[in-house]
Design a protein around this motif. Structure first.
Motif, short mmCIF file in Angstrom:
data_model
loop_
_atom_site.label_atom_id
_atom_site.label_comp_id
_atom_site.label_asym_id
_atom_site.label_seq_id
_atom_site.Cartn_x
_atom_site.Cartn_y
_atom_site.Cartn_z
N ILE A 97 0.85 -1.20 0.00
CA ILE A 97 0.00 0.00 0.00
C ILE A 97 0.88 1.25 0.00
N ASN A 98 1.93 1.22 0.82
CA ASN A 98 2.85 2.36 0.90
C ASN A 98 3.53 2.61 -0.45
N GLN A 99 3.89 1.52 -1.12
CA GLN A 99 4.53 1.66 -2.44
C GLN A 99 3.58 2.32 -3.44
N ILE A 100 2.30 1.95 -3.38
CA ILE A 100 1.31 2.55 -4.27
C ILE A 100 1.18 4.05 -3.97
N LYS A 101 1.12 4.40 -2.67
CA LYS A 101 1.00 5.81 -2.29
C LYS A 101 2.20 6.62 -2.77
N GLN A 102 3.39 6.04 -2.64
CA GLN A 102 4.60 6.73 -3.09
C GLN A 102 4.61 6.93 -4.60
N LEU A 103 4.17 5.88 -5.32
CA LEU A 103 4.13 5.97 -6.78
C LEU A 103 3.12 7.02 -7.23
N GLU A 104 1.94 7.01 -6.62
CA GLU A 104 0.91 7.98 -7.00
C GLU A 104 1.37 9.41 -6.71
N LYS A 105 2.07 9.59 -5.60
CA LYS A 105 2.57 10.92 -5.26
C LYS A 105 3.66 11.36 -6.23
N ALA A 106 4.59 10.44 -6.52
CA ALA A 106 5.71 10.78 -7.39
C ALA A 106 5.25 11.03 -8.83
N PHE A 114 -5.06 -2.99 -10.99
CA PHE A 114 -4.04 -3.80 -10.31
C PHE A 114 -4.22 -5.29 -10.61
N LYS A 115 -3.10 -5.97 -10.82
CA LYS A 115 -3.08 -7.41 -11.02
C LYS A 115 -2.03 -8.03 -10.13
N ILE A 116 -2.23 -9.31 -9.78
CA ILE A 116 -1.31 -10.02 -8.90
C ILE A 116 -0.91 -11.35 -9.52
N MET A 117 0.38 -11.68 -9.44
CA MET A 117 0.89 -12.97 -9.87
C MET A 117 1.15 -13.81 -8.62
N ALA A 118 0.51 -14.99 -8.53
CA ALA A 118 0.66 -15.84 -7.35
C ALA A 118 0.12 -17.24 -7.66
N LEU A 132 3.20 -11.07 -6.46
CA LEU A 132 3.76 -9.85 -7.02
C LEU A 132 2.62 -8.97 -7.48
N LEU A 133 2.66 -7.69 -7.09
CA LEU A 133 1.59 -6.74 -7.42
C LEU A 133 2.02 -5.87 -8.59
N PHE A 134 1.17 -5.81 -9.65
CA PHE A 134 1.48 -5.05 -10.85
C PHE A 134 0.39 -4.01 -11.12
N ALA A 135 0.78 -2.98 -11.88
CA ALA A 135 -0.17 -2.01 -12.42
C ALA A 135 0.13 -1.86 -13.90
N PRO A 136 -0.90 -1.81 -14.75
CA PRO A 136 -0.66 -1.72 -16.20
C PRO A 136 -0.10 -0.37 -16.62
N ILE A 137 0.86 -0.42 -17.55
CA ILE A 137 1.42 0.79 -18.14
C ILE A 137 0.71 1.10 -19.45
N TYR A 142 3.51 -4.02 -17.96
CA TYR A 142 3.08 -3.88 -16.57
C TYR A 142 4.25 -3.43 -15.71
N TYR A 143 3.92 -2.67 -14.66
CA TYR A 143 4.95 -2.16 -13.74
C TYR A 143 4.83 -2.89 -12.41
N LEU A 144 5.93 -3.51 -11.98
CA LEU A 144 5.95 -4.23 -10.71
C LEU A 144 6.00 -3.24 -9.56
N ILE A 145 4.95 -3.25 -8.74
CA ILE A 145 4.87 -2.31 -7.62
C ILE A 145 5.54 -2.88 -6.37
N HIS A 146 5.20 -4.14 -6.05
CA HIS A 146 5.72 -4.70 -4.80
C HIS A 146 5.72 -6.22 -4.86
N LYS A 147 6.70 -6.82 -4.19
CA LYS A 147 6.81 -8.28 -4.06
C LYS A 147 6.89 -8.60 -2.58
N TRP A 148 6.15 -9.62 -2.13
CA TRP A 148 6.20 -9.98 -0.72
C TRP A 148 6.10 -11.49 -0.57
#
Length: 236
Positions: A97-106, A114-118, A132-137, A142-148
């Motif tokens: 969530i924090n990564q998404i907020k940072q991306l949206e701000k930047a 949003f899509k997830i690979m799992a 892995l969380l992605f957002a379409p470009i 797709y842009y990889l937002i976060h992996k956990w």
């Protein structure tokens, strides 16, 4: 004589702002952040649609950009799904969530689609271990937002190899048949007909393994990795 910098800061601040005013400003910032986070959680939970986001190209990291063909290859190789975030039944971590907020701000934008690979077990699939969380470009990228989570087992690639497609299941059955035939002791073969016996044994084992794989696949409603990697339907 020493100067207490904290006291100097407080003295200067209190000349311009009251404590109540400071607390109100902080509360307003926190409320705004909470609303932003709630909006992101809603977008993830509802599976908002969208094929592209307005990213600032100069701020994108190239090692996070992947084409749909690359994602498809990895999904087929490791038997994973690539589906909308609303189908993901596990918790999405705060770091994502924090990564998404940072991306949206930047990038000064609101992300969607949003899509997830799992693995399949992490999705709420309809009847018909490392997300892995992605957002379409756009244009299939797709842009990889976060992996956990934990990394996949190194053996998963080979354990899932037979299930990639029809060709790989045939190759796997042939290799398994040859290995089983080779495991038979030398005394099993007649010296004069050793080659012929070996070929017939391989053929017999191939048919047996093939029958077992087909029976298991049909009875359990299983399908090849290439057919399910982006399917929202449950197998079997």
């Amino acid at each position: 004589m020493k100067v207490d910098l904290k006291q100097q800061l407080l003295k200067h601040r209190n000349k311009h702002l009251t404590e109540a005013h400071i607390l109100n400003q902080v509360q307003a910032i926190l409320n705004q952040d909470a609303q932003h986070e709630a909006k992101i959680n809603k977008a993830l939970a509802n599976g908002t649609t969208g094929n592209n986001n307005q990213f600032n190209v100069d701020l994108l990291e190239t090692d996070r950009i992947f084409h749909i063909s690359h994602i498809q290859f990895i999904c087929i190789t490791y038997r994973l799904r690539f589906l909308n975030s609303n189908l993901f039944k596990a918790n999405i971590p705060q770091e994502a969530i924090n990564q998404i907020k940072q991306l949206e701000k930047a990038h000064k934008t609101t992300l969607s689609g949003f899509k997830i690979m799992a693995p399949s077990k992490l999705f709420k699939l309809e009847n018909y271990d490392d997300p892995l969380l992605f957002a379409p470009i756009g244009n299939g990228y797709y842009y990889l937002i976060h992996k956990w989570g934990n990394d996949l087992s190194v053996w998963r690639k080979w354990l899932m190899y037979p299930f990639r497609n029809l060709d790989t299941i045939i190759v796997s059955a042939v290799v398994a048949a040859i290995l089983i035939a080779l495991s038979f002791p030398e005394s099993y073969y007649h010296p004069k007909y050793k080659t012929t016996q070996f070929i017939f044994l391989c053929f017999f084992m191939f048919k047996t393994i093939g029958f077992c794989l087909i029976f298991f696949g049909v009875s359990k409603g299983k399908n090849f990795n290439s057919a399910i990697w982006n399917s929202g339907f449950r197998e079997g």
